[in-house]
Motif scaffolding. Structure first.
Motif, short mmCIF file in Angstrom:
data_model
loop_
_atom_site.label_atom_id
_atom_site.label_comp_id
_atom_site.label_asym_id
_atom_site.label_seq_id
_atom_site.Cartn_x
_atom_site.Cartn_y
_atom_site.Cartn_z
N UNK A 155 0.82 -1.22 0.00
CA UNK A 155 0.00 0.00 0.00
C UNK A 155 0.86 1.27 0.00
N UNK A 156 2.17 1.09 0.04
CA UNK A 156 3.05 2.26 0.06
C UNK A 156 3.02 2.98 -1.28
N UNK A 157 2.92 4.29 -1.24
CA UNK A 157 2.99 5.10 -2.46
C UNK A 157 4.45 5.34 -2.83
N UNK A 158 4.88 4.74 -3.91
CA UNK A 158 6.19 5.07 -4.45
C UNK A 158 6.09 6.39 -5.21
N UNK B 109 0.30 13.28 -4.75
CA UNK B 109 -0.38 12.02 -5.05
C UNK B 109 -1.48 12.33 -6.06
N UNK B 110 -1.40 11.67 -7.22
CA UNK B 110 -2.32 11.96 -8.32
C UNK B 110 -2.70 10.66 -9.05
N UNK B 111 -3.81 10.66 -9.80
CA UNK B 111 -4.16 9.49 -10.59
C UNK B 111 -3.08 9.19 -11.62
N UNK B 112 -2.69 7.93 -11.71
CA UNK B 112 -1.62 7.54 -12.62
C UNK B 112 -2.14 7.32 -14.04
N UNK B 113 -1.31 7.62 -15.02
CA UNK B 113 -1.62 7.27 -16.41
C UNK B 113 -1.09 5.87 -16.69
N UNK C 41 2.11 1.46 -9.07
CA UNK C 41 0.81 2.11 -8.90
C UNK C 41 0.12 1.51 -7.68
N UNK C 42 -0.55 2.37 -6.89
CA UNK C 42 -1.30 1.87 -5.73
C UNK C 42 -2.33 0.86 -6.22
N UNK C 43 -2.34 -0.37 -5.65
CA UNK C 43 -3.14 -1.46 -6.21
C UNK C 43 -4.65 -1.19 -6.27
N UNK C 44 -5.17 -0.41 -5.35
CA UNK C 44 -6.61 -0.15 -5.34
C UNK C 44 -6.97 1.22 -5.90
N UNK C 45 -6.16 2.22 -5.57
CA UNK C 45 -6.53 3.58 -5.92
C UNK C 45 -6.04 4.00 -7.31
N UNK C 46 -5.12 3.23 -7.90
CA UNK C 46 -4.54 3.56 -9.20
C UNK C 46 -3.89 4.94 -9.19
N UNK C 47 -3.19 5.23 -8.09
CA UNK C 47 -2.55 6.52 -7.92
C UNK C 47 -1.03 6.34 -7.77
N UNK C 48 -0.31 7.45 -7.87
CA UNK C 48 1.14 7.40 -7.73
C UNK C 48 1.62 8.77 -7.23
N UNK C 49 2.76 8.78 -6.55
CA UNK C 49 3.37 10.03 -6.13
C UNK C 49 4.31 10.54 -7.20
N UNK C 50 4.36 11.86 -7.37
CA UNK C 50 5.31 12.47 -8.31
C UNK C 50 5.95 13.69 -7.64
N UNK C 51 7.18 13.99 -8.03
CA UNK C 51 7.83 15.19 -7.51
C UNK C 51 8.96 15.62 -8.43
N UNK C 52 9.32 16.90 -8.32
CA UNK C 52 10.48 17.46 -9.02
C UNK C 52 11.36 18.10 -7.95
#
Length: 206
Positions: A62-65, A100-104, A112-123
């Protein structure tokens, strides 16, 4: 044993950076500095690398990479943003924030988060990290280098080399490194939430 690269904080030596890139392209796992602590990073699609990060940090599925990108323009390939989110994220980029945003579909399924289909992004706003990302030519799949049993992330390159000498393939040390993790801003619910207060000012998102 992990290779240790001591690089200049303002003008990172291209030879050392290229050697680190070669390790990443060969499937390796690298500890590298950012503007908010060290991070563990591997190349996109390197499922074994993600498994190694999970093992080092004792993480569950469940960890957000986080996809660490070299510039704001790169984010649009990997996450979905409406106009309001686009403006908010752009205003805080680069900097010590994770969004944390919806992943493409471009995001590797393994991160990708297995249930939420989300991912973390940063610059990040860090010379060495950005130089590494530019040389690699693609984002790094990453996670903050916070070890089990440690209250704070590791910030000293030599200590990381000693702690993880047989668990990572390279450590990049450029001396300058933040001591707080990123502030995590979640755009995936009905309202924007600050999931973790860290180095970035949470005020714009509260």
């Amino acid at each position: 044993m992990a290779k240790y690269f001591d690089v200049h904080p303002v003008n990172p030596q291209s030879r050392s950076i290229q050697q680190a890139v070669d390790i990443l392209r060969g499937g390796g796992l690298v500890a590298y500095p950012t503007d908010s602590c060290y991070a563990l990073g591997c190349r996109m699609g390197n499922k074994e690398g993600l498994d190694r990060i999970r093992q080092i940090r004792k993480l569950d599925d469940k960890h957000h990479f986080t996809l660490v990108c070299s510039n704001f323009a790169q984010l649009g390939q990997y996450v979905q943003m409406d106009n309001a989110v686009f403006r908010a994220v752009k205003a805080a980029t680069p900097g010590p924030y994770t969004f944390i945003l919806p992943a493409t579909r471009e995001v590797p399924k393994a991160m990708v988060h297995p249930k939420k289909r989300t991912v973390g992004v940063r610059v990040p706003q860090h010379v060495t990290a950005l130089t590494l990302l530019d040389a690699l030519g693609e984002p790094l799949m990453s996670s903050t280098l916070l070890l089990p049993g440690f209250e704070e992330p590791l910030t000293d390159g030599w200590q990381i080399k000693e702690e993880l000498d047989h668990q990572v393939d390279a450590v990049i040390d450029s001396g300058d490194c933040g001591v707080e993790p990123t502030t995590v801003v979640n755009f995936t619910g009905d309202e924007v939430t600050v999931d973790r207060i860290g180095a970035g000012d949470p005020t714009p998102f509260e």
